[in-house]
Motif scaffolding. Structure first.
Motif, PDB file in Angstrom:
ATOM      1  N   SER A 202       1.428  23.040  -4.682  1.00 15.33           N
ATOM      2  CA  SER A 202       0.387  22.752  -4.675  1.00 15.33           C
ATOM      3  C   SER A 202      -0.341  21.977  -3.425  1.00 15.33           C
ATOM      4  O   SER A 202       0.664  22.400  -2.632  1.00 15.33           O
ATOM      5  CB  SER A 202      -0.237  21.379  -5.845  1.00 15.33           C
ATOM      6  N   ASP A 203      -1.826  21.815  -3.374  1.00 15.59           N
ATOM      7  CA  ASP A 203      -2.197  21.641  -2.258  1.00 15.59           C
ATOM      8  C   ASP A 203      -1.325  19.881  -1.800  1.00 15.59           C
ATOM      9  O   ASP A 203      -2.092  19.741  -1.375  1.00 15.59           O
ATOM     10  CB  ASP A 203      -3.687  21.610  -2.359  1.00 15.59           C
ATOM     11  N   GLY A 204      -1.296  19.531  -3.357  1.00 16.03           N
ATOM     12  CA  GLY A 204      -1.246  17.960  -3.221  1.00 16.03           C
ATOM     13  C   GLY A 204       0.225  17.728  -3.667  1.00 16.03           C
ATOM     14  O   GLY A 204       1.047  17.974  -3.443  1.00 16.03           O
ATOM     15  N   PHE A 205       0.600  16.727  -4.939  1.00 15.48           N
ATOM     16  CA  PHE A 205       2.249  16.741  -5.176  1.00 15.48           C
ATOM     17  C   PHE A 205       1.931  16.960  -6.613  1.00 15.48           C
ATOM     18  O   PHE A 205       0.833  16.503  -7.353  1.00 15.48           O
ATOM     19  CB  PHE A 205       2.297  15.669  -5.054  1.00 15.48           C
ATOM     20  N   ASP A 206       2.896  17.731  -7.254  1.00 21.59           N
ATOM     21  CA  ASP A 206       2.742  17.680  -8.650  1.00 21.59           C
ATOM     22  C   ASP A 206       4.150  18.350  -8.738  1.00 21.59           C
ATOM     23  O   ASP A 206       4.873  18.761  -8.571  1.00 21.59           O
ATOM     24  CB  ASP A 206       1.893  18.979  -9.104  1.00 21.59           C
ATOM     25  N   PHE A 207       4.858  16.859 -10.226  1.00 22.01           N
ATOM     26  CA  PHE A 207       6.015  16.910 -10.703  1.00 22.01           C
ATOM     27  C   PHE A 207       5.910  17.167 -11.635  1.00 22.01           C
ATOM     28  O   PHE A 207       5.425  16.441 -12.230  1.00 22.01           O
ATOM     29  CB  PHE A 207       6.280  15.696  -9.486  1.00 22.01           C
ATOM     30  N   ARG A 208       7.425  17.025 -12.491  1.00 22.73           N
ATOM     31  CA  ARG A 208       7.465  17.989 -13.127  1.00 22.73           C
ATOM     32  C   ARG A 208       9.129  17.665 -14.253  1.00 22.73           C
ATOM     33  O   ARG A 208       9.377  17.401 -13.243  1.00 22.73           O
ATOM     34  CB  ARG A 208       6.650  18.813 -14.012  1.00 22.73           C
ATOM     35  N   VAL A 209       8.797  17.637 -15.109  1.00 21.48           N
ATOM     36  CA  VAL A 209      10.038  17.220 -16.207  1.00 21.48           C
ATOM     37  C   VAL A 209      11.362  18.085 -16.989  1.00 21.48           C
ATOM     38  O   VAL A 209       9.182  18.048 -17.602  1.00 21.48           O
ATOM     39  CB  VAL A 209      10.782  15.503 -15.832  1.00 21.48           C
ATOM     40  N   ALA A 210      11.621  18.732 -16.913  1.00 25.56           N
ATOM     41  CA  ALA A 210      11.488  19.326 -18.615  1.00 25.56           C
ATOM     42  C   ALA A 210       9.963  20.205 -18.774  1.00 25.56           C
ATOM     43  O   ALA A 210       9.648  20.279 -19.923  1.00 25.56           O
ATOM     44  CB  ALA A 210      12.215  18.729 -19.209  1.00 25.56           C
ATOM     45  N   GLY A 211       9.776  20.756 -17.815  1.00 24.69           N
ATOM     46  CA  GLY A 211       7.677  21.718 -17.908  1.00 24.69           C
ATOM     47  C   GLY A 211       6.945  20.344 -18.028  1.00 24.69           C
ATOM     48  O   GLY A 211       6.308  21.188 -18.203  1.00 24.69           O
TER      49      GLY A 211
ATOM     50  N   MET B 120       0.862  -1.135  -0.066  1.00 24.48           N
ATOM     51  CA  MET B 120      -0.045  -0.248   0.476  1.00 24.48           C
ATOM     52  C   MET B 120       0.675   1.539   0.081  1.00 24.48           C
ATOM     53  O   MET B 120       1.764   1.301   0.860  1.00 24.48           O
ATOM     54  CB  MET B 120      -0.582  -0.016   0.906  1.00 24.48           C
ATOM     55  N   ALA B 121       0.477   2.057  -0.839  1.00 27.15           N
ATOM     56  CA  ALA B 121       1.560   3.766  -1.284  1.00 27.15           C
ATOM     57  C   ALA B 121       0.428   4.677  -0.894  1.00 27.15           C
ATOM     58  O   ALA B 121      -0.582   4.118  -0.038  1.00 27.15           O
ATOM     59  CB  ALA B 121       1.527   3.426  -2.401  1.00 27.15           C
ATOM     60  N   ASP B 122       1.002   5.661  -0.104  1.00 27.46           N
ATOM     61  CA  ASP B 122       0.818   7.238   0.209  1.00 27.46           C
ATOM     62  C   ASP B 122       1.567   8.206  -0.964  1.00 27.46           C
ATOM     63  O   ASP B 122       2.376   8.081  -1.405  1.00 27.46           O
ATOM     64  CB  ASP B 122       0.002   7.386   1.316  1.00 27.46           C
ATOM     65  N   ASP B 123       0.675   9.100  -0.835  1.00 24.26           N
ATOM     66  CA  ASP B 123       1.589  10.437  -1.260  1.00 24.26           C
ATOM     67  C   ASP B 123       2.741  11.236  -0.566  1.00 24.26           C
ATOM     68  O   ASP B 123       3.568  11.505  -1.658  1.00 24.26           O
ATOM     69  CB  ASP B 123       0.644  11.412  -0.659  1.00 24.26           C
ATOM     70  N   ASP B 124       3.461  10.313   0.321  1.00 28.05           N
ATOM     71  CA  ASP B 124       4.883  10.909   0.756  1.00 28.05           C
ATOM     72  C   ASP B 124       5.834   9.317  -0.074  1.00 28.05           C
ATOM     73  O   ASP B 124       6.416  10.144  -0.792  1.00 28.05           O
ATOM     74  CB  ASP B 124       4.499  10.090   2.402  1.00 28.05           C
TER      75      ASP B 124
END
Length: 131
Positions: free
Chosen positions: A22-31, A1-5
């Protein structure tokens, strides 16, 4: 079981990843986004950021359909994502190895070819030992 961490730890372990505020998580690579919290929208109500659900970039409609049909207990979509190469993943229904695979695949699909080799270089470099 996984979570946001777990999402945060796995995404930030990849080269050239930036976390967007953000209010949660938001990941980008090269925009380009490759994994973020699901912004649930309900008619007539404010958007709710769901950190128990990850939106993943999957590359194309065939991959999206394969995940939706092959693992319906983990993946889903909504009409707002019709025609987009994105799926939603219930984090509590995935183990860490599978989550790492999905996040790494999403990263690969969004990373320019000139940067993809940096993942292999980072994996091949020796880890410094205690000094």
């Amino acid at each position: 079981m996984a979570d946001d961490d777990d999402v945060r730890r796995l995404a930030l372990a990849l080269p050239h990843v930036v976390e967007i505020d953000s209010d949660g998580f938001d990941f980008r690579v090269a925009g380009k986004g490759f994994v973020w919290s699901y912004p649930e929208r309900r008619p007539g109500k404010p958007r709710v950021i769901r950190t128990d659900i990850a939106v993943l970039y999957v590359g194309d409609e065939a991959e999206k359909q394969a995940l939706l049909l092959g693992e319906p207990e983990r993946f889903f979509t909504t009409p707002a994502y019709d025609g987009m190469p994105l799926v939603m993943l219930w984090l509590e229904k995935v183990d860490l190895d599978r989550l790492e695979e999905l996040i790494t695949d999403a990263w690969h699909m969004r990373t320019p070819d000139t940067l993809v080799g940096d993942l292999d270089a980072a994996a091949d470099s020796p880890t410094p030992g205690p000094g």
